[in-house]
Design a protein around this motif. Structure first.
Motif, PDB file in Angstrom:
ATOM      1  N   HIS A 476      37.879 -11.894  20.353  1.00 51.91           N
ATOM      2  CA  HIS A 476      37.977 -13.303  19.959  1.00 51.91           C
ATOM      3  C   HIS A 476      36.900 -13.688  18.955  1.00 51.91           C
ATOM      4  N   LYS A 512      44.266 -18.188  21.388  1.00 51.70           N
ATOM      5  CA  LYS A 512      43.223 -18.922  20.679  1.00 51.70           C
ATOM      6  C   LYS A 512      43.567 -18.901  19.197  1.00 51.70           C
ATOM      7  N   ASP A 516      38.981 -21.640  17.913  1.00 45.66           N
ATOM      8  CA  ASP A 516      38.547 -21.450  19.295  1.00 45.66           C
ATOM      9  C   ASP A 516      37.679 -20.217  19.477  1.00 45.66           C
ATOM     10  N   ASP A 518      34.579 -19.796  20.015  1.00 51.21           N
ATOM     11  CA  ASP A 518      33.419 -19.878  20.893  1.00 51.21           C
ATOM     12  C   ASP A 518      33.763 -19.773  22.376  1.00 51.21           C
ATOM     13  N   THR A 519      35.029 -19.613  22.706  1.00 50.29           N
ATOM     14  CA  THR A 519      35.415 -19.503  24.106  1.00 50.29           C
ATOM     15  C   THR A 519      34.793 -18.248  24.726  1.00 50.29           C
ATOM     16  N   ASP A 520      34.144 -18.413  25.882  1.00 52.42           N
ATOM     17  CA  ASP A 520      33.560 -17.261  26.569  1.00 52.42           C
ATOM     18  C   ASP A 520      34.523 -16.771  27.641  1.00 52.42           C
ATOM     19  N   THR A 523      34.866 -18.905  30.966  1.00 51.15           N
ATOM     20  CA  THR A 523      35.613 -20.154  30.769  1.00 51.15           C
ATOM     21  C   THR A 523      37.091 -19.865  30.600  1.00 51.15           C
ATOM     22  N   TRP A 524      37.403 -18.841  29.819  1.00 51.68           N
ATOM     23  CA  TRP A 524      38.809 -18.465  29.614  1.00 51.68           C
ATOM     24  C   TRP A 524      39.468 -18.134  30.944  1.00 51.68           C
ATOM     25  N   THR A 527      40.421 -21.197  32.958  1.00 51.15           N
ATOM     26  CA  THR A 527      41.352 -22.156  32.349  1.00 51.15           C
ATOM     27  C   THR A 527      42.709 -21.561  31.974  1.00 51.15           C
TER      28      THR A 527
END
Length: 577
Positions: A476, A512, A516, A518-520, A523-524, A527
């Motif tokens: 990502h 993403k 997007d 910066d999504t770690d 967190t992914w 969610t």
């Protein structure tokens, strides 16, 4: 003269290290000693840590003593320590009886103490800490009460009931396995699965061959097909047919039956004469050559490229190099259990250090390749409880052969790795992490994953010991294109070979876009929605959405330009030993 003399002396060093490597299963004794000296030295300089370990030892002694008293006074006291979630050595009901519950609780407390002793020491190199913790855990596993016949109640019960016949069968199993190992033969039961007979049986033709690959084109089963063909690039460390196992769990058959034209690279099993084949050769003679043949057969349509494990890493390199040169050949890229950032390759990274790589280079330099036994041993150590000790318990102590399946048989059908390629991918990818760091060069030019602008579908597996999903997720942050990421249950192989109808399968999925990045991963994970079943149908729908329509199936090969079918699938390279 001086240069020739230097080469001669270095050759002596390499031969010497290669001889030692055969005794140590490829593990560098210098690298291992360095890790333990680092740990012991910093532990010696940490009186606070030493005092803490003494305190923990007394506390654990008190806990096991209290538990012993509770076992005497109470019929079923609560355990003082629970096994780790993945540890199922002591789940049998016999382990909950006296005195076995006390024995295994004492072992788990010792195991926990050693974990505390080998971690959290100030000043130690983090890589050395992980090596010491891992090796110490392996040594403790050797003396686990589950591996000692007179301490294991399952073995004791079976021995009494069967009058020792379980141990007699176990000795026969051990003798048979030893003869197969030293004779270079596959494990018992693998002969049930024959390539081209009941595995790797999807119909097709070898339509192209060079010194490194055979390209298989599979026969269509639908009246029309999606315009864009699918090229699958498997890892070169194993045979390709993990993605074409039995008919019920063949990813190739699944795609063909849904109207995709599928091509598969089948890598040659290299010998000493291939010692100088490098990463560039695998890219050019593999992916680039395959694309050239597909161009001729499919009228220069773009291709959906799929890479598995290191095959995916090579595909990412090829895609980035082509994008840097302005070559637009791919409609999409799918990466299955693939690392492009090797900062944290999981426990496999414990075997990657300058000392270890140099040691392995000496071994492969002498024979021209890394053989299959050396590679298999490293992978088995990563899951020693599952792949070594639990099998040894069942086969040699309980006298029961674990059933063989198609995936296990494939796993025993490995390939060798050429000296140069093995050295290059260990150094450039694992040791130096050149690809993620923007230092990887192809044809003298540095390539960047951010140049890839086509959609990417990436799959990670929850229990992957080879390509941990959080490391796979780093894709990502290294690309500037849409990435659809799937996290599926299962491990490195079983999570990918996850056909519809497979029991206890589920997956999470989210896409993403370029905004997007910066999504770690944590967190992914919290969610992304979860779906029951196999990820295959979702992926196939994704491929269909990124295709441009349906056309008549292309011919098998192109005889007009010399690409006449050479042989029936699965070809000849996959049969090489």
């Amino acid at each position: 003269m001086d240069r020739a003399s230097d080469v001669a002396w270095r050759s002596i060093d390499r031969v010497f290290r290669a001889r030692i490597g055969r005794l140590t299963a490829g593990i560098s004794p210098v690298g291992l000693s360095e890790a333990y000296f680092d740990w012991l030295g910093h532990l010696w300089m940490s009186p606070g840590k030493q005092a803490q370990l003494v305190e923990k030892a007394w506390r654990k002694a008190g806990r096991i003593g209290l538990y012993w008293m509770q076992c005497i006074s109470a019929s079923n006291p609560s355990p003082c320590i629970d096994p780790l979630p993945q540890d199922d050595r002591f789940v049998a009901a016999e382990w909950q009886q006296w005195p076995h519950k006390l024995i295994y609780q004492n072992f788990l407390l010792h195991q926990q103490w050693w974990h505390n002793a080998t971690t959290g020491v100030d000043g130690i190199d983090k890589h050395h800490e992980r090596v010491v913790e891992f090796v110490t855990r392996q040594l403790l596993d050797v003396v686990s009460p589950s591996n000692i016949p007179w301490l294991n109640p399952e073995v004791s019960t079976a021995t009494i009931k069967q009058g020792g016949l379980n141990l007699v069968r176990g000795m026969r199993h051990f003798h048979e396995d030893w003869l197969r190992l030293v004779g270079g033969r596959p494990p018992v039961g693998a002969e049930q699965f024959k390539v081209g007979v009941n595995v790797a049986v999807t119909p097709g033709k070898v339509v192209y061959r060079n010194r490194l690959i055979e390209l298989i084109q599979y026969s269509p089963t639908t009246d029309d097909v999606y315009a864009e063909p699918v090229l699958i690039v498997p890892a070169w460390i194993m045979k390709y047919y993990v993605l074409d196992l039995s008919p019920h769990n063949s990813l190739v058959r699944y795609l063909v039956e849904r109207g995709h034209t599928v091509f598969m690279i089948s890598w040659k099993n290299p010998t000493g004469s291939d010692r100088d084949l490098g990463m560039d050769d695998y890219r050019e003679l593999g992916i680039i050559a395959a694309l050239g043949a597909i161009d001729a057969i499919c009228d220069h349509r773009k291709t959906h490229a799929v890479g598995y494990c290191l095959g995916g890493t090579l595909l990412a390199i090829a895609a980035a190099a082509m994008a840097r040169n302005g070559v637009d050949r791919f409609a999409s890229i799918t990466l299955l259990a693939t690392l492009v950032d090797f900062t944290d390759p999981g426990e496999l990274g414990l075997f990657i250090s300058e000392s270890e790589v140099s040691f392995l280079e000496s071994m492969t330099w002498e024979q021209g390749y890394l053989d299959t036994h050396q590679m298999a041993g490293a992978f088995q150590l990563l899951r020693s409880n599952d792949l070594i000790w639990s099998r040894a318990l069942r086969s040699y102590l309980l006298g029961v052969r674990p059933p063989m399946n198609d995936l296990m048989a494939w796993n025993a059908d490995a390939t060798r790795l050429p000296y140069r390629m093995h050295s290059e991918y260990l150094r450039r990818l694992y040791l130096d992490n050149d690809l993620a760091s923007g230092r990887y060069k192809v044809g003298g030019r540095t390539i960047f994953l951010t140049d890839i602008r086509i959609p990417i579908y990436a799959v990670g597996t929850e229990k992957d010991h080879v390509a941990p999903w959080r490391s796979v997720f780093k894709l990502h942050h290294l690309t500037d294109t849409d990435v659809t990421f799937v996290l599926t249950t299962g491990g490195h192989n079983a999570g990918i070979v996850s056909e519809p109808g497979h029991k206890n399968r589920s997956f999470q999925m989210a896409t993403k876009n370029t905004a997007d990045r910066d999504t770690d991963p944590e967190t992914w994970m919290t969610t992304a929605p979860r779906f029951e079943g196999s990820w295959w149908p979702t992926w196939q729908s994704w491929l269909a959405r990124h295709s441009t329509g349906r056309v008549a199936p292309p011919p098998l090969g192109n005889m007009a330009i010399g690409l006449a079918p050479i042989a029936d699938a699965p070809g000849t390279y996959v049969l090489e030993r």
